[in-house]
Write a protein that holds these residues in place. Sequence first.
Motif, mmCIF file in Angstrom:
data_model
loop_
_atom_site.group_PDB
_atom_site.id
_atom_site.type_symbol
_atom_site.label_atom_id
_atom_site.label_comp_id
_atom_site.label_asym_id
_atom_site.label_seq_id
_atom_site.Cartn_x
_atom_site.Cartn_y
_atom_site.Cartn_z
ATOM 1 N N THR A 87 11.808 -8.978 -4.220
ATOM 2 C CA THR A 87 10.365 -8.769 -4.371
ATOM 3 C C THR A 87 10.058 -7.313 -4.026
ATOM 4 O O THR A 87 10.531 -6.781 -3.025
ATOM 5 N N SER A 136 12.053 -9.332 -8.612
ATOM 6 C CA SER A 136 12.495 -10.733 -8.668
ATOM 7 C C SER A 136 13.148 -11.074 -10.003
ATOM 8 O O SER A 136 12.855 -12.107 -10.610
ATOM 9 N N ARG A 171 6.191 -12.057 -8.486
ATOM 10 C CA ARG A 171 7.431 -11.265 -8.461
ATOM 11 C C ARG A 171 7.454 -10.314 -7.267
ATOM 12 O O ARG A 171 8.518 -9.948 -6.772
#
Length: 328
Positions: free
Chosen positions: A126, A145, A275
């Motif tokens: 992330t 991600s 993400r």
Amino acid sequence: MSEKKDSEVRMPHKRLTTTQRRRNLEAADWIFRNGEAGRSSADEAEFQQWLDRDPENIRAYEAARRLMGEARMAIESDPALRDLRIKPRSAAKPILGSLLALFAAGTLFLLFDGPMRLQADRISGTGEMPVVALEDGSSVQLNASSAIAHDFDATRRTVRLLRGQAFFEVARDPDRPFTVEAGDVRVTALGTAFDVRLGSNETDVTVTHNAVLVEFADHADDALRLQEGEQAGYDHTSRARTVGPADGMLALAWRRGQLVVDNAPLSYVVEEMSRHFSGRIVIAGSELARRRVSGTMTVSDTDAALAFLEHALGVQTTRLGPVIVIRD
């Protein structure tokens, strides 16, 4: 192709083949099976046969066991998990304790992205958007991600997008086609640069330089030639395909940590925000998830993106530890 940036990250020399990835997954399965109570002699014999079948199986099993060991170390270092106790009323206490430890370790194995780590050659976390230099001179930038695996040999160059999104700048090599596989979509470079996004509902391919050939698993004889400035979408449920114009600067806004949307559902926006967020973002209700939103937001800054949604849609957001709830 643009010059390589100082921040690029080089792939390790050793890369995983399809056979190695399958072996790694089998090894992880044996880790869990061997931890189960009441294993029979037949189970032990089957495990030993698997080990004896190939010396690489032993190495894969040891690697999987190390990953599980990391999970157990995390349990020991976390007071909440370390001090967790079960008080059964029977003599089954040792068994239940073992099952608890196995369950906790297995859960952390999944939380630590263990299955993906056994398959991928490169994973971005992330908030990470690394530029990766491939051995053929091509480069890949991963969205946060995201994960890729690649197999290169004397006749072909294949990259599998296992999760997320990636932008490819392909080095010319007429004798070795460069192909990206993303679920049921297969993209072969006919030029230099293109973007592939493997979402939960749709796979998108955007061409920013020259052209690509896009093939679909259920339309094997009906490939699309996608030109510069075009985007193709493939719906995972309906199998429908769409093709239309695309602004490369807007399509690649994610490389700047931004998201530009025009009448997109909130579920799509939250997927992109997730993400960059280490917890979980939950939308309270399917109707709210379908609500449409337009604009430009900085998804790499979760607080800023939430503020944008609160203003644009009039929603409320609540943080509950690692969970963010979006509701009317």
